[in-house]
Design a protein around this motif. Structure first.
Motif, PDB file in Angstrom:
ATOM      1  N   GLY A  84      37.703 134.719  35.766  1.00  0.00           N
ATOM      2  CA  GLY A  84      37.709 133.581  34.856  1.00  0.00           C
ATOM      3  C   GLY A  84      36.317 133.094  34.531  1.00  0.00           C
ATOM      4  N   TYR A  85      36.228 132.424  33.378  1.00  0.00           N
ATOM      5  CA  TYR A  85      34.970 131.831  32.931  1.00  0.00           C
ATOM      6  C   TYR A  85      35.260 130.434  32.412  1.00  0.00           C
ATOM      7  N   SER A  86      34.382 129.488  32.714  1.00  0.00           N
ATOM      8  CA  SER A  86      34.527 128.135  32.185  1.00  0.00           C
ATOM      9  C   SER A  86      33.185 127.635  31.679  1.00  0.00           C
ATOM     10  N   HIS A  87      33.264 126.807  30.637  1.00  0.00           N
ATOM     11  CA  HIS A  87      32.062 126.226  30.031  1.00  0.00           C
ATOM     12  C   HIS A  87      32.372 124.779  29.683  1.00  0.00           C
ATOM     13  N   SER A  88      31.485 123.898  30.049  1.00  0.00           N
ATOM     14  CA  SER A  88      31.679 122.496  29.689  1.00  0.00           C
ATOM     15  C   SER A  88      30.353 121.857  29.315  1.00  0.00           C
ATOM     16  N   THR A  89      30.434 120.898  28.412  1.00  0.00           N
ATOM     17  CA  THR A  89      29.288 120.059  28.075  1.00  0.00           C
ATOM     18  C   THR A  89      29.754 118.609  28.133  1.00  0.00           C
ATOM     19  N   SER A  90      28.938 117.773  28.700  1.00  0.00           N
ATOM     20  CA  SER A  90      29.235 116.341  28.723  1.00  0.00           C
ATOM     21  C   SER A  90      27.980 115.587  28.311  1.00  0.00           C
ATOM     22  N   GLU A  91      28.158 114.656  27.419  1.00  0.00           N
ATOM     23  CA  GLU A  91      27.046 113.858  26.920  1.00  0.00           C
ATOM     24  C   GLU A  91      27.390 112.385  27.062  1.00  0.00           C
ATOM     25  N   ARG A  92      26.374 111.590  27.281  1.00  0.00           N
ATOM     26  CA  ARG A  92      26.605 110.154  27.340  1.00  0.00           C
ATOM     27  C   ARG A  92      25.400 109.404  26.770  1.00  0.00           C
ATOM     28  N   SER A  93      25.708 108.364  26.067  1.00  0.00           N
ATOM     29  CA  SER A  93      24.714 107.427  25.554  1.00  0.00           C
ATOM     30  C   SER A  93      25.056 106.077  26.162  1.00  0.00           C
ATOM     31  N   ARG A  94      24.099 105.487  26.866  1.00  0.00           N
ATOM     32  CA  ARG A  94      24.426 104.308  27.656  1.00  0.00           C
ATOM     33  C   ARG A  94      23.393 103.211  27.451  1.00  0.00           C
ATOM     34  N   ASN A  95      23.849 102.049  27.055  1.00  0.00           N
ATOM     35  CA  ASN A  95      23.045 100.835  27.002  1.00  0.00           C
ATOM     36  C   ASN A  95      23.739  99.854  27.950  1.00  0.00           C
ATOM     37  N   GLU A  96      23.206  99.746  29.151  1.00  0.00           N
ATOM     38  CA  GLU A  96      23.919  99.036  30.215  1.00  0.00           C
ATOM     39  C   GLU A  96      23.057  97.940  30.817  1.00  0.00           C
ATOM     40  N   GLY A  97      23.650  96.756  30.985  1.00  0.00           N
ATOM     41  CA  GLY A  97      22.971  95.678  31.661  1.00  0.00           C
ATOM     42  C   GLY A  97      23.003  95.864  33.166  1.00  0.00           C
ATOM     43  N   VAL A  98      21.881  95.558  33.819  1.00  0.00           N
ATOM     44  CA  VAL A  98      21.790  95.589  35.276  1.00  0.00           C
ATOM     45  C   VAL A  98      21.223  94.239  35.701  1.00  0.00           C
ATOM     46  N   LEU A  99      22.031  93.440  36.366  1.00  0.00           N
ATOM     47  CA  LEU A  99      21.628  92.102  36.771  1.00  0.00           C
ATOM     48  C   LEU A  99      21.078  92.146  38.200  1.00  0.00           C
ATOM     49  N   TYR A 100      19.793  91.854  38.348  1.00  0.00           N
ATOM     50  CA  TYR A 100      19.166  91.804  39.665  1.00  0.00           C
ATOM     51  C   TYR A 100      19.464  90.433  40.274  1.00  0.00           C
ATOM     52  N   LEU A 101      20.504  90.388  41.102  1.00  0.00           N
ATOM     53  CA  LEU A 101      20.931  89.133  41.704  1.00  0.00           C
ATOM     54  C   LEU A 101      19.853  88.633  42.665  1.00  0.00           C
ATOM     55  N   LEU A 102      19.520  87.339  42.577  1.00  0.00           N
ATOM     56  CA  LEU A 102      18.382  86.814  43.318  1.00  0.00           C
ATOM     57  C   LEU A 102      18.760  85.920  44.484  1.00  0.00           C
ATOM     58  N   ASP A 103      19.803  85.077  44.333  1.00  0.00           N
ATOM     59  CA  ASP A 103      20.079  84.085  45.369  1.00  0.00           C
ATOM     60  C   ASP A 103      21.555  83.699  45.347  1.00  0.00           C
ATOM     61  N   THR A 104      21.940  82.883  46.323  1.00  0.00           N
ATOM     62  CA  THR A 104      23.348  82.504  46.465  1.00  0.00           C
ATOM     63  C   THR A 104      23.826  81.595  45.341  1.00  0.00           C
ATOM     64  N   SER A 105      22.897  81.042  44.577  1.00  0.00           N
ATOM     65  CA  SER A 105      23.279  80.215  43.429  1.00  0.00           C
ATOM     66  C   SER A 105      23.728  81.056  42.244  1.00  0.00           C
ATOM     67  N   GLY A 106      23.508  82.374  42.318  1.00  0.00           N
ATOM     68  CA  GLY A 106      23.938  83.267  41.252  1.00  0.00           C
ATOM     69  C   GLY A 106      22.905  83.541  40.191  1.00  0.00           C
ATOM     70  N   ASN A 107      21.643  83.156  40.426  1.00  0.00           N
ATOM     71  CA  ASN A 107      20.593  83.445  39.458  1.00  0.00           C
ATOM     72  C   ASN A 107      20.247  84.930  39.471  1.00  0.00           C
TER      73      ASN A 107
END
Length: 705
Positions: A317-340
């Protein structure tokens, strides 16, 4: 309202088209007020929800039933996928205590789970019909699957590279001897509509040619105010070229775009010792403008199987796959217990290609009084990773998780994608299951892998290279069957996995670490009786430890040890009740030279337990009710154990009703996930958390014609 009305009209028209043969009018025209006759299709009274008799693919071990596989496994069938109305991989294995959900249905983490406290390798831990593909950010169309198989633990002998968490194998629907024609319409909170078509059967002289076509469209507003759109098509073909020679083809196209997905929350910069109060995940506080994730998977495989004799089969058997992704993602650097937090935005484009060739010979022979089940094979595969050289990762503002995020960032870059790395594996493998008597058997297997990993600069210059030849990954197992329906086993297996690449949040961003080797020891028992089934396993996994040290450098140091107990059972009580339960007790620690000797391993909960209950309503044949609950114990967020995610429990309920409308079998399904609307933090990845999904409901109607 206009949009909802337009959807309803379109869906009603689709259902009416299926009923257009006029049978419905004939069945209801008698005027006596009688309902159409009901034909109910259900599992036999003794059928086990654990499906221990189901044959599953085990890579280099060949095909065997779960009962005869000397490792812990789980199978989820297409009926169960439909009844549970699943949206992400965590939903698929919600009733398995060995699996923890780390995912959100509509962002880049949708296929993230941990097994026995270990994450699945997104590069090597997923298979489609046994063939590899790059799974990062990919949510496959569950409507197209016949079943989903989970092999828990180390899998190096069976599949080659991969973390010792396990392997998820998606098995697509295949041609059937009986024709299959169905349409299905579905709706999910808060406005996602879906349509699915399933067509299959055989044609030609002596039914020589088989086909199975599935197509799905899904679109609408997600529970947190975002938007998703998905289009999927899969096609499975086979041709019986001669009595002994069969050709197969499987293809899948899956494109999905989500906008307004919730940001990831990073705790590596967090100063507190306890997490802030949980936020609700169905509001728009974290939806800063411009976020999106678009994925595109194309996969095709083909093969030939030749029946050399009644006892031997050759396959290529033979298999071929391609996967592409375009991502614009927020990453929140949590700082303290107040949620900032400080709001970062990650914007990039990436692509992957996977090619594999494999040939195998599988059969039986005898040497005197001893029987042998042999699998011999060779494989070659190449993985190519392409990343954008001008990716964006920058702070765009600040905020607080309890207030509306007013920051925004929109993609405005033409990304230059280059070949960043490639990984090539060449392997030969052999296994022999030796039947010593009617009760005792021994399994021995060995894989030899030649491995090469190359890294390149954006200008195409070779920047790093790692080669290793003759890497051996063995497996051994002793099995005892006191009765045909019971197997006791002791097994040992090793795994090899490529070293991690340090992500952008680490001080050594871009560094590629050395490959890791893991060892797994397991004792287990599986039994399937007429009205009940049960499994149990004791395991120990030794894996090289990877974590961020005090300088935030991703390092390999010492070992991660995972040892635990898994228990699962299901039974039928009378003709109406079904009971199931699952439990995993896990002890994990860093050992042997690690900076954090004695600490719990990040991502490994101490205890996970599930319980499920089903009821067939006798007063209304065809109606089934179900309820289940899953408790996930506290989980450490990092190797220093400075921060942990508290335990939580989530309950779900559902119902399905099978009847006949207009002479056609029709199935209605309804499900509510997180029925109590429990708010909780969920471990997502080391130093990452997310708010657990809120209460959602879904319903569908399926008509077979």
């Amino acid at each position: 309202m206009t949009t909802i009305r337009r959807h309803c009209v379109a869906h009603a028209a689709l259902l009416l088209c299926a009923l257009s043969r006029g049978t419905f009018a004939q069945d209801t025209a008698s005027g006596d007020g009688a309902l159409p006759a009901v034909t109910v299709t259900a599992d036999a009274p003794g059928a086990s929800p654990q499906h221990l008799g189901t044959k599953i693919g085990n890579g280099a071990l060949g095909t065997a039933s779960q009962l005869d596989t000397p490792f812990s496994t789980t199978v989820v069938t297409h009926e169960e996928l439909a009844d549970r109305q699943v949206s992400k991989l965590g939903d698929v294995f919600a009733l398995d205590a060995s699996v923890s959900d780390n995912s959100d249905a509509y962002n880049a983490w949708a296929s993230y789970i941990t097994i026995r406290g270990l994450p699945i390798d997104w590069q090597n831990g997923y298979r489609l019909d046994g063939k590899p593909f790059l799974a990062y950010a990919i949510t496959l169309p569950y409507e197209h699957m016949e079943r989903i198989e989970l092999l828990k633990g180390a899998s190096g002998f069976m599949y080659g590279f991969g973390t010792p968490g396990g392997i998820v194998n998606y098995v697509t629907k295949k041609p059937t001897d009986q024709p299959v024609h169905s349409i299905e319409i579905g709706y999910k909170t808060q406005g996602i509509w879906s349509e699915h078509v399933d067509l299959g059967g055989r044609a030609g002289t002596d039914d020589r040619f088989g086909y199975r076509l599935n197509a799905t469209h899904e679109e609408g507003k997600t529970f947190n105010g975002g938007h998703t759109q998905r289009d999927s098509v899969s096609l499975s073909l086979d041709a019986r070229l001669t009595r002994d020679l069969t050709w197969t083809f499987d293809g899948l196209y899956n494109k999905r775009k989500s906008t307004g997905q919730a940001a990831s929350i990073y705790t590596g910069s967090y100063t507190g010792t306890t997490l802030p109060s949980v936020i609700s995940s169905d509001n728009q506080n974290l939806l800063s403008a411009g976020q999106h994730i678009t994925t595109d998977l194309k996969m095709a495989s083909t093969g030939l199987q030749y029946k050399l004799s009644p006892d031997w089969t050759l396959a290529a058997g033979y298999s071929h796959s391609t996967s592409e992704r375009s991502r614009n993602e927020g990453v929140l650097y949590l700082l303290d217990t107040s949620g900032n937090y400080t709001d970062y935005r990650s914007d990039s484009q990436e692509g992957h290609r996977f090619d594999q060739w494999q040939v195998t010979a599988e059969g039986r022979l005898r040497t005197g009084a001893i029987g042998h089940q042999l699998v011999l094979g060779a494989s070659w595969q190449e993985q190519v990773n392409r990343y954008s050289s001008n990716s964006v990762y920058q702070a765009i503002g600040s905020g607080n998780i309890y207030a509306r995020n007013t920051n925004s960032y929109f993609s405005n870059t033409d990304f230059a994608v280059y070949r960043a790395s490639d990984i090539t594996q060449r392997a030969v493998f052999a296994s022999d299951t030796v039947a010593l008597s009617d009760h005792w058997s021994v399994l021995a297997g060995l894989r030899s892998t030649d491995y090469e990993q190359n890294g390149y600069t954006a200008s195409g210059v070779l920047s790093s290279q790692y080669k290793k030849s003759g890497v051996w990954t063995p497996t051994l197992a002793l099995m005892f069957k006191p009765a045909p329906d019971t197997t006791l086993y002791a097994s040992y297996v090793e795994s090899l996995e490529p070293g991690s690449s340090a992500g952008i949040t680490y001080a050594n961003y871009g560094a590629v670490l050395d490959p890791l080797k893991s060892k797994q020891y397991e004792l287990g028992v599986k039994t399937e009786r007429e009205r009940w089934s049960a499994t149990a396993a004791l395991f120990r996994i030794e894996r090289g430890a990877e974590y961020a040290n005090s300088a935030n450098v991703l390092v390999q140091d010492g070992l991660s040890i995972y040892q635990g107990l898994e228990l699962a059972a299901s039974t039928r009580l009378g003709s109406q009740w079904r009971l199931g339960a699952s439990l995993m007790a896990l002890d994990s620690s860093y050992e042997q030279g690690s900076t954090y000797v004695g600490n719990r391993v990040a991502g490994a909960p101490h205890l996970v337990a599930t319980a499920s209950l089903g009821y067939d309503v006798a007063q209304l044949p065809g109606l089934k009710l179900s309820a289940d609950v899953k408790y996930t114990g506290s989980t450490m967020l990092n190797a220093s154990n400075q921060l942990k995610v508290p335990g939580y429990a989530v309950a779900n309920v559902g119902a399905s009703y099978v009847t006949r409308l207009g002479g056609y079998d029709t199935t209605f399904r309804f499900a509510v996930n997180n029925v109590a609307n429990r708010k909780y933090w969920e471990y997502q990845y080391e130093n990452y958390i997310k708010a657990g999904d809120p209460r959602t409901f879904s319903l569908s109607a399926k008509l077979d014609f």
